[in-house]
Design an enzyme around this catalytic site. Structure first.
Site, PDB file in Angstrom:
ATOM      1  N   ASP A   8       0.582  -1.301   0.040  1.00 51.48           N
ATOM      2  CA  ASP A   8       0.110   0.172  -0.003  1.00 51.48           C
ATOM      3  C   ASP A   8       0.832   1.357  -0.109  1.00 51.48           C
ATOM      4  OD1 ASP A   8       0.935   0.286   2.588  1.00 51.48           O
ATOM      5  OD2 ASP A   8      -1.116   0.159   3.652  1.00 51.48           O
ATOM      6  N   CYS A  65       3.161  -3.002   4.160  1.00 52.02           N
ATOM      7  CA  CYS A  65       2.253  -2.047   4.334  1.00 52.02           C
ATOM      8  C   CYS A  65       2.929  -1.393   5.734  1.00 52.02           C
ATOM      9  CB  CYS A  65       0.716  -2.401   4.873  1.00 52.02           C
ATOM     10  SG  CYS A  65       0.584  -3.476   6.188  1.00 52.02           S
ATOM     11  N   THR A  67       2.794  -1.220   9.231  1.00 47.91           N
ATOM     12  CA  THR A  67       3.068  -2.135  10.296  1.00 47.91           C
ATOM     13  C   THR A  67       3.394  -3.496   9.859  1.00 47.91           C
ATOM     14  OG1 THR A  67       0.754  -2.621  10.730  1.00 47.91           O
ATOM     15  CG2 THR A  67       1.809  -1.068  12.011  1.00 47.91           C
ATOM     16  N   HIS A  98      11.463 -23.021   9.851  1.00 44.43           N
ATOM     17  CA  HIS A  98      10.649 -23.669  10.679  1.00 44.43           C
ATOM     18  C   HIS A  98       9.303 -23.545  10.164  1.00 44.43           C
ATOM     19  CE1 HIS A  98      12.932 -23.644  14.772  1.00 44.43           C
ATOM     20  NE2 HIS A  98      13.614 -24.050  13.592  1.00 44.43           N
ATOM     21  N   HIS A 133       8.926 -29.921  11.705  1.00 50.42           N
ATOM     22  CA  HIS A 133       8.587 -28.735  11.277  1.00 50.42           C
ATOM     23  C   HIS A 133       7.451 -29.107  10.095  1.00 50.42           C
ATOM     24  CE1 HIS A 133      10.977 -26.507  13.839  1.00 50.42           C
ATOM     25  NE2 HIS A 133      12.053 -26.984  13.068  1.00 50.42           N
TER      26      HIS A 133
HETATM   27  C1  RB5 Z   1      -2.057   2.866   6.311  1.00 50.54           C
HETATM   28  O1  RB5 Z   1      -2.203   4.029   7.133  1.00 50.54           O
HETATM   29  C2  RB5 Z   1      -1.573   1.617   7.574  1.00 50.54           C
HETATM   30  O2  RB5 Z   1      -2.958   1.254   8.177  1.00 50.54           O
HETATM   31  C3  RB5 Z   1      -1.344   0.402   6.543  1.00 50.54           C
HETATM   32  O3  RB5 Z   1      -0.328   0.615   5.997  1.00 50.54           O
HETATM   33  C4  RB5 Z   1      -1.015  -0.662   7.720  1.00 50.54           C
HETATM   34  O4  RB5 Z   1      -0.003  -0.572   8.670  1.00 50.54           O
HETATM   35  C5  RB5 Z   1      -2.176  -1.249   8.267  1.00 50.54           C
HETATM   36  O5  RB5 Z   1      -2.000  -2.484   8.756  1.00 50.54           O
END
Ligand code: RB5
Length: 153
Positions: A8, A65, A67, A98, A133
Site C-alpha cells: 500500500d 504495509c 506495520t 521452521h 516442522h
Molecule cells: C496505512 O495507514 C496503514 O494502516 C497500513 O499501511 C497498515 O499498517 C495496516 O495494517
C-alpha cells in the site's frame, strides 16, 4: 522462481528499496502496485499477491504495509499461504527454516531499507528444514481443510 510483490502507500518506499535485490538475485517478479503515495486500501493489494501464491501462479510473494499487520491478516486468509511478518534477520531465517513461509511481509514504517534488504536476502536463500516442522505444517493444512469443509456446509 517467480515472485509477486505488492504494497500500500505506506510500503512504496521500502518496496522500491528492495526491488534491486530481487534483480541481483535473478528473481523474476511482477509488481502489482501500488506505485505512488496516494492513499489506498491494503487488502486490495494483499489480495492480488496472496491469490497468486494461493493458486500456485507464483511460488512466493512479498507484501508491505505500514506495520505489516494488515497485510499479514489478509494474506493468511488464503489457503496454502504461510505469510510471515519479518522485522530482523532472525525472524526472516526462522520463517523459512521452521514455517516454510511463502509470503514475506515487511513493515514499511518500522524497518529501514538496509534491514529490509538483509531480510530479503536471507529469506530467499534459507531453505525449509522439514522434519518435525513438516509435521506442524501438516497440522496447519489439516485445520485449513477442516475450515474449508465447514464453508462448503
Ligand atoms: C496505512 O495507514 C496503514 O494502516 C497500513 O499501511 C497498515 O499498517 C495496516 O495494517
Amino acid at each position: 522462481m517467480k515472485v509477486s510483490i505488492g504494497c500500500d502507500h505506506a510500503g512504496v518506499t521500502l518496496k522500491n528499496e528492495i526491488l534491486p535485490i530481487l534483480e541481483e538475485l535473478s528473481i523474476e517478479y511482477e509488481d502489482v502496485g501500488t506505485k505512488d503515495m496516494i492513499s489506498v486500501d491494503y487488502p486490495d493489494f494483499g489480495e492480488r499477491v496472496s491469490e497468486a501464491v494461493s493458486k500456485g501462479r507464483v511460488e512466493r510473494g512479498i507484501l508491505i504495509c505500514g506495520t505489516g499487520i494488515g497485510m499479514s491478516i489478509v494474506a493468511n486468509k488464503f489457503p496454502n499461504v504461510r505469510a510471515a511478518l519479518c522485522y530482523n534477520s532472525y525472524s526472516a531465517e526462522m520463517s523459512r527454516l521452521h514455517n516454510d513461509a511463502n509470503i514475506l511481509i515487511l513493515p514499511g514504517r518500522v524497518i529501514d531499507g538496509a534491514m529490509a534488504r538483509e531480510i530479503v536476502r536471507i529469506w530467499f536463500k534459507t531453505p525449509f528444514e522439514g522434519g518435525r516442522h513438516q509435521r506442524r505444517l501438516d497440522k496447519i493444512k489439516a485445520i485449513e481443510r477442516r475450515l474449508m469443509r465447514h464453508e462448503d456446509g
